[in-house]
Motif scaffolding. Structure first.
Motif, PDB file in Angstrom:
ATOM      1  N   GLY A 106       0.824  -1.199   0.000  1.00 20.91           N
ATOM      2  CA  GLY A 106       0.000   0.000   0.000  1.00 20.91           C
ATOM      3  C   GLY A 106       0.858   1.248   0.000  1.00 20.91           C
ATOM      4  N   ALA A 107       0.306   2.320  -0.515  1.00 22.73           N
ATOM      5  CA  ALA A 107       1.008   3.606  -0.530  1.00 22.73           C
ATOM      6  C   ALA A 107       1.102   4.179   0.878  1.00 22.73           C
ATOM      7  N   LEU A 108       2.161   4.917   1.143  1.00 23.39           N
ATOM      8  CA  LEU A 108       2.287   5.650   2.397  1.00 23.39           C
ATOM      9  C   LEU A 108       1.599   7.006   2.287  1.00 23.39           C
ATOM     10  N   VAL A 109       1.594   7.555   1.090  1.00 23.76           N
ATOM     11  CA  VAL A 109       0.999   8.872   0.846  1.00 23.76           C
ATOM     12  C   VAL A 109      -0.477   8.662   0.532  1.00 23.76           C
ATOM     13  N   GLN A 110      -1.292   8.690   1.595  1.00 21.49           N
ATOM     14  CA  GLN A 110      -2.726   8.470   1.455  1.00 21.49           C
ATOM     15  C   GLN A 110      -3.458   9.044   2.657  1.00 21.49           C
ATOM     16  N   THR A 111      -4.771   9.138   2.534  1.00 25.43           N
ATOM     17  CA  THR A 111      -5.587   9.609   3.646  1.00 25.43           C
ATOM     18  C   THR A 111      -5.671   8.510   4.700  1.00 25.43           C
ATOM     19  N   ASP A 112      -6.223   8.834   5.840  1.00 32.09           N
ATOM     20  CA  ASP A 112      -6.432   7.825   6.880  1.00 32.09           C
ATOM     21  C   ASP A 112      -7.380   6.729   6.412  1.00 32.09           C
ATOM     22  N   GLU A 113      -8.200   7.026   5.414  1.00 33.85           N
ATOM     23  CA  GLU A 113      -9.143   6.054   4.858  1.00 33.85           C
ATOM     24  C   GLU A 113      -8.517   5.234   3.726  1.00 33.85           C
ATOM     25  N   GLY A 114      -7.253   5.477   3.400  1.00 34.54           N
ATOM     26  CA  GLY A 114      -6.568   4.724   2.371  1.00 34.54           C
ATOM     27  C   GLY A 114      -6.736   5.266   0.961  1.00 34.54           C
ATOM     28  N   GLU A 115      -7.234   6.487   0.822  1.00 34.10           N
ATOM     29  CA  GLU A 115      -7.419   7.084  -0.505  1.00 34.10           C
ATOM     30  C   GLU A 115      -6.140   7.794  -0.946  1.00 34.10           C
ATOM     31  N   ALA A 116      -5.831   7.658  -2.235  1.00 33.93           N
ATOM     32  CA  ALA A 116      -4.640   8.320  -2.785  1.00 33.93           C
ATOM     33  C   ALA A 116      -4.794   9.836  -2.692  1.00 33.93           C
ATOM     34  N   LEU A 117      -3.717  10.515  -2.378  1.00 39.73           N
ATOM     35  CA  LEU A 117      -3.735  11.976  -2.277  1.00 39.73           C
ATOM     36  C   LEU A 117      -3.141  12.656  -3.510  1.00 39.73           C
ATOM     37  N   ILE A 118      -2.254  11.959  -4.204  1.00 40.08           N
ATOM     38  CA  ILE A 118      -1.553  12.562  -5.337  1.00 40.08           C
ATOM     39  C   ILE A 118      -1.888  11.776  -6.605  1.00 40.08           C
TER      40      ILE A 118
END
Length: 171
Positions: A106-118
């Protein structure tokens, strides 16, 4: 009457000074990324650092008009820790996650809900700074996944859409 007028003037002065010192976070991001971002417009800023020992993340998205975008890109071209995309393998995994045969990361750069931010970015620049106490070279991401905690800053600039995304993680 004079006393009331004096109180009103003082309140007006305090209100004026407070509004002049308003900062939407642009100055902080500029200092973190070591470039002048004053021409950008803040789109989103989220800070979750209210956890145990200050754990959390700060995510910032800024948008630039054409002139300010060209200015930001020129500063990134001049170095200061900025590099042209694509990301190396470790940073690609940190930002977007990775599927590798039977394993999925899983990505580290994500919301607390696991959604991609970038979103995926084709043309632009990135900045990486490893703030972990065990980091021998803060610009090197090779040891990023060999530790039990993460303390880093990563920023990506989308030159096509003139958007800057900055993510600071502390665990």
């Amino acid at each position: 009457m004079k006393r009331l007028l004096l109180i009103l003037c003082m309140l007006l002065l305090v209100g004026t000074l407070a509004s002049c010192s308003h900062d939407d976070g642009t100055k902080d991001v500029s200092e973190t990324l070591r470039i002048d971002l004053s021409g950008g417009q803040m789109v989103k800023r989220t800070d979750t650092h209210d956890g145990f020992h200050g754990d959390g993340y700060t995510f910032t998205q800024m948008r630039f008009d054409k002139t300010a975008g060209v200015s930001a890109a020129k500063q990134m071209d001049n170095g200061g820790g900025w590099s042209r995309l694509p990301l190396n393998e470790n940073l690609q995994r940190a930002v977007y996650g990775k599927e590798d045969g039977d394993a999925s990361y899983g990505a580290l750069v994500q919301t607390d809900e696991g959604e991609a931010l970038i979103p995926a970015i084709e043309h632009g620049y990135y900045y990486f700074y490893d703030r972990h106490s065990e980091s021998g070279n803060p610009r090197d991401s090779t040891q990023l996944f060999s530790r039990s905690s993460y303390n880093f800053t990563i920023a990506l600039y989308d030159a096509d859409n003139r958007n800057l995304y900055c993510y600071e993680l502390d665990t």
